[in-house]
Design an enzyme around this catalytic site. Structure first.
Site, short mmCIF file in Angstrom:
data_model
loop_
_atom_site.label_atom_id
_atom_site.label_comp_id
_atom_site.label_asym_id
_atom_site.label_seq_id
_atom_site.Cartn_x
_atom_site.Cartn_y
_atom_site.Cartn_z
N ASP A 155 0.84 -1.19 0.00
CA ASP A 155 0.00 0.00 0.00
C ASP A 155 0.87 1.24 0.00
O ASP A 155 1.99 1.23 -0.53
CB ASP A 155 -0.93 -0.03 1.22
CG ASP A 155 -2.30 0.55 0.92
OD1 ASP A 155 -2.38 1.78 0.74
OD2 ASP A 155 -3.28 -0.21 0.87
N HIS A 191 -3.54 5.96 3.54
CA HIS A 191 -4.36 4.80 3.18
C HIS A 191 -3.80 3.51 3.78
O HIS A 191 -4.53 2.72 4.38
CB HIS A 191 -4.42 4.72 1.65
CG HIS A 191 -5.37 3.71 1.12
ND1 HIS A 191 -5.01 2.43 0.78
CD2 HIS A 191 -6.70 3.80 0.82
CE1 HIS A 191 -6.06 1.77 0.31
NE2 HIS A 191 -7.09 2.58 0.31
N SER A 414 -11.36 -1.21 0.01
CA SER A 414 -9.99 -1.19 0.53
C SER A 414 -9.95 -1.64 1.98
O SER A 414 -8.94 -2.18 2.43
CB SER A 414 -9.41 0.22 0.43
OG SER A 414 -9.04 0.54 -0.88
#
Length: 578
Positions: A155, A191, A414
């Site tokens: 990520d 994220h 996600s």
């Protein structure tokens, strides 16, 4: 360019409210007009008390600031005032149930409601998926937290200094490598830290917040594999380099699970897609690869409105991205829990990307997990991108002494994917011999199909096997033979005298969740009463089913073939009015 899946659909509240069921009710006053008047001034939970004297904590909304007269009335009703909020015109009190109607009838009282429990979504996620039971330990079974299992997060990075990743003064992020080319440490985007927290955050910083925001596997180790830059963007080559590194370092760090909450458009069959080929090799090396399906499951066309006024959007099928279109990975879609622990009211989130996969026509996603209003760890870098763009989603504590800027409210597939990645870590702690194919087969077998998902095809393309049941998955994993990685075709999968009948219903949110009868065959396992490992099944029409799924309702999935549902598929996107 490889762009991460958007995590920001439907920005709603930071808190999830769940109703506490009331075991007692009350009788309405005899006067009909008076009864209707009082009913409008009390919450639905108070529609029937049967004269009960049981005490309930209530919120009394008053006309103007609370007064001494109301205090006196509360005392006469044998109530006990807990707090008074003048700025909110509200009194918190403990009151006998049979006195609620009388208090509500007062002219200076606007409304009385129970003091309902308030939970943020990550806590609710663990409850509704059965994870809380696994962590606490089930009957005769110790609790599991993913100890000894390493999850790699591919990520934008992980803030390794976040307290939720620290144990005994040492970070559980045991390695960090950068393939993004961004030349920045940590997680400048934010994220990846959220994904890591959903999978394995400890929740230790939750003190002073409305709930405990522990992830699914709070004991698991993490490997930070940065493939996205500070804007959440990278290239396929970044991910390929990362997967290559994972395979080479799998044994060194005991990497058993890899989470890829990222996606790109499908441009060719998985047989040729470089990213699909890479994840296939990772799976063949022994790593369970979990991918998000994407957030392109609906268009912006509104086709109607729900009873609560929310819009109903036109659904879009054939929108699963790469590498989620690979049959070797576990592809995860998102559900909406509707802010309750109950599973019976859960639905597939409209934004969740739906199958079939482009070119190959595989049924995806494989499974679904909560993906709306997920509260998880927030990047500790200075001004991370997500917090700067969405400041309202930074979760605020309820205590002035609590740490600030440590949790964020996320949405999107996600954050469904790490729920499954964490569940896999729990399964592997309970039985370290499980192979990727067995892990996937068990998750599919124990998943619960959600109702009201449209036709058979719509249901399958939206939710796959259904909503994850972590409690049942771990129970099943423990029952598998301890040398599962050495099984050959024809061997029994379960140890001792265990059979499918050995698994009773799991109680989640007060509801019994039974082992699925839909799944007959999944990823090399034939689920007859005594499950058997297979090389594949030859169907009567000459189709070989190898790495697919066969369901009891007549749907067969394998190598791009969809039977018995009467739908002709193309390489484009199919639209439905929902």
């Amino acid at each position: 360019m490889l762009r991460k899946i958007s995590a920001y659909t439907s920005l709603i509240s930071l808190m999830a409210v769940s109703l506490a069921p009331m075991a007692t009710t009350f009788a309405a006053p005899q006067n009909g007009n008076h009864a209707r008047h009082v009913e409008k001034k009390t919450a639905p939970e108070f529609s029937n008390t049967n004269g009960s004297t049981a005490t309930v904590r209530v919120l009394i909304q008053t006309k103007g600031a609370p007064t001494a007269a109301q205090d006196s009335a509360l005392a006469r009703a044998h109530g006990n005032k807990r707090a008074s909020y003048e700025a909110l015109n509200t009194v918190v009190a403990d009151v006998p149930l049979n006195q609620v109607a009388g208090l509500a009838a007062r002219e200076d009282v606007l409304y009385i409601a129970p003091d309902r429990p308030v939970k943020a979504q990550m806590n609710l996620t663990n409850d509704t998926t059965g994870v809380s039971q696994v962590q606490a330990g089930q009957a005769g079974v110790p609790g599991f937290a993913g100890n000894g299992v390493t999850v790699a997060i591919l990520d934008s990075g992980i803030s390794a200094n976040h307290p939720d990743f620290v144990k005994n003064s040492k970070s559980r992020v045991i390695a960090s490598v950068d393939f993004s080319g961004s030349k920045r440490s940590g997680d400048a985007d934010g994220h990846g830290t959220g994904v890591a927290g959903a999978a394995a955050g400890s929740g230790v910083t939750s003190n002073g917040y409305a709930a405990n925001y522990a992830g699914v596997a709070p004991g698991a180790n993490l490997v930070d594999v940065r493939v996205l830059d500070e804007n959440g963007i990278g290239r396929t080559s970044n991910v390929l380099a990362a997967l290559n590194w994972l395979i080479q370092n799998r044994e060194r760090y005991n990497i058993r699970v890899a989470n890829l909450s990222l996606s790109m458009p499908v441009r060719e069959s998985f047989h040729m897609d470089p990213l699909c080929k890479a994840v296939e090799l990772a799976v063949r090396s022994g790593i369970v690869v979990v991918c998000s399906s994407g957030n392109l499951g609906r268009t912006d066309v509104i086709t109607g409105y729900n009873a609560d006024g929310s819009a109903i959007y036109q659904l879009a099928y054939g929108t699963v991205g790469s590498p989620g279109n690979s049959p070797y990975v576990i592809t995860v879609g998102a559900t909406d829990t509707h802010e309750t622990v109950r599973r019976s009211d859960d639905t597939v989130a409209s934004f969740s990307s739906k199958g079939p996969t482009r070119f190959d026509h595989l049924a995806k996603p494989d499974i679904v997990a909560p993906g709306r209003r997920i509260v998880a760890t927030m990047s500790q870098e200075v001004n991370p991108t997500l917090a700067s763009e969405y400041p309202a989603r930074v979760v605020q504590p309820v205590s002035s002494s609590a740490a600030r800027n440590v949790y964020f409210n996320y949405s999107g597939t996600s954050f469904s994917a790490p729920v499954i990645a964490g569940t896999v870590a729990l399964m592997l702690e309970s039985n370290r011999s499980l192979t990727p194919s067995l892990v996937k087969a068990i998750l599919i077998k124990t998943a619960q199909a959600l109702p009201n998902a449209g036709s058979k095809a719509q249901s399958l393309f939206s939710q796959g096997a259904g909503l994850v049941n972590a409690a049942a998955a771990v129970s099943f994993a423990r029952a598998v033979v301890p040398d599962a990685d050495r099984l050959v075709a024809g061997n029994k999968v379960l140890r001792g005298i265990n059979t499918l009948k050995s698994f009773g219903a799991t109680s989640i949110g007060g509801e019994n969740v039974k082992l699925s009868n839909r799944v007959i065959y999944a990823d090399g396992v034939l689920f007859k009463n005594t499950p058997v490992l297979m090389d594949g099944i030859m169907l009567s029409d000459g189709i070989m089913l190898s790495d697919g799924i066969m369901l009891s309702d007549g749907i067969v999935l394998g190598d791009g073939i969809m039977l018995s549902d009467g739908i002709m598929l193309s390489d484009g996107i199919m639209l439905s009015d929902g």
